[in-house]
Scaffold this active site. Structure first.
Site, PDB file in Angstrom:
ATOM      1  N   PRO A   2      13.888  -0.619  49.329  1.00 31.62           N
ATOM      2  CG  PRO A   2      12.363   1.121  49.436  1.00 31.62           C
ATOM      3  CD  PRO A   2      12.506  -0.297  48.972  1.00 31.62           C
ATOM      4  CD  GLU A   3      19.821  -2.187  51.448  1.00 33.72           C
ATOM      5  OE1 GLU A   3      20.675  -2.039  52.337  1.00 33.72           O
ATOM      6  OE2 GLU A   3      20.098  -2.641  50.324  1.00 33.72           O
TER       7      GLU A   3
END
Length: 271
Positions: A2-3
């Site tokens: 996840p960013e």
């Protein structure tokens, strides 16, 4: 992994659901890998504490808590590759691979679930505040953004992924921002003109904000606080579209490796 938009979506969703709740008890699983602090430290810090705020700093979720008659404290949660932070009713079966479970006073649970155990949960040292390793991409000014790359010989794609410069930007949003700015990912960061950096700065913030509105990109295991997938992957222009026609010029999207990371771009549109 996840960013920024995915972590922001999870943090905001959890904050809406548990802000102000008190933690009655903490259950910790048997595996050591997800824990940055000892089980006893996590339990002591969180049991009986009120959740003041849940927010994102870089790619890390920070939970601000306050115990009666004690200084404020912070718990940090990094989702790793497959981590999820879910708010559930107590009678909902606890998923496999739940490593930390916060039992709230109102009968709900806040559960950290991570099948691959690359995520991390820890407690920030008392008297300190977690600030992250780099600058915040959503609020950095154009001047400060340009200054990050001055004199750097590394490729601009690698520079965008350097968390000590900008924390939170990852592979997806670096590729998408560079495409929208018309900048080839292999160019030396220190040789890019100021006008181009200004365009990249605007593109990066626009892409990140739009992705947050769409709940992030669900290209792997990412889900929000309710277990719902995001939708920004439906608007990817280059990422994971190798060989497909560019949405601007129709030429095939190419894939190379920059700084050890897969990189997607259009040779015709990005100079």
């Amino acid at each position: 992994m996840p960013e920024l938009p995915e972590v922001e979506t999870v943090a905001n969703g959890v904050n809406e659901r548990v802000r102000g709740a008190r933690i009655d008890a903490v259950t910790i699983g048997p595996h050591k890998e997800p824990l940055k602090s000892t089980p006893s430290h996590i339990e002591e810090t969180l049991t009986g504490a009120k959740i003041e705020h849940v927010r994102r700093v870089g790619k890390t979720i920070v939970m601000d808590v306050k115990q009666r008659n004690r200084k404020p404290a912070q718990a940090t949660i990094h989702l790793g590759m497959t981590g999820r932070l879910l708010v559930s009713q107590r009678d909902v079966p606890v998923p496999p691979h739940t490593h930390v479970n916060l039992h709230l006073h109102d009968g709900r649970d806040l559960r950290f679930v991570d099948p691959r155990r690359f995520g991390r949960v820890g407690i920030v040292d008392e008297g300190t505040t977690y600030e992250g390793p780099g600058k915040e991409p959503l609020t950095i000014s154009a001047d400060d953004f340009a200054a990050l790359f001055a004199g750097r010989k590394t490729a601009i794609k690698a520079a965008l992924l350097n968390q000590s410069l900008l924390h939170g930007v990852g592979n997806i949003y670096a590729d998408e921002s560079l495409f929208r700015a018309g900048i080839r990912p292999t160019r030396h960061a220190g040789k890019i003109k100021r006008a181009e950096l200004d365009k990249l700065h605007a593109s990066l913030q626009a892409v990140l904000n739009h992705a947050i509105k769409l709940g992030g990109s669900s290209v792997s295991d990412y889900v929000d606080a309710d277990g719902v997938r995001g939708f920004f992957q439906l608007e990817h222009r280059v990422y994971s579209r190798t060989g497909e026609p560019c949405k601007d010029c129709g030429k095939p999207i190419e894939k190379i490796v920059v700084g050890g990371r897969s990189t997607h771009f259009c040779k015709h549109c990005q100079k």
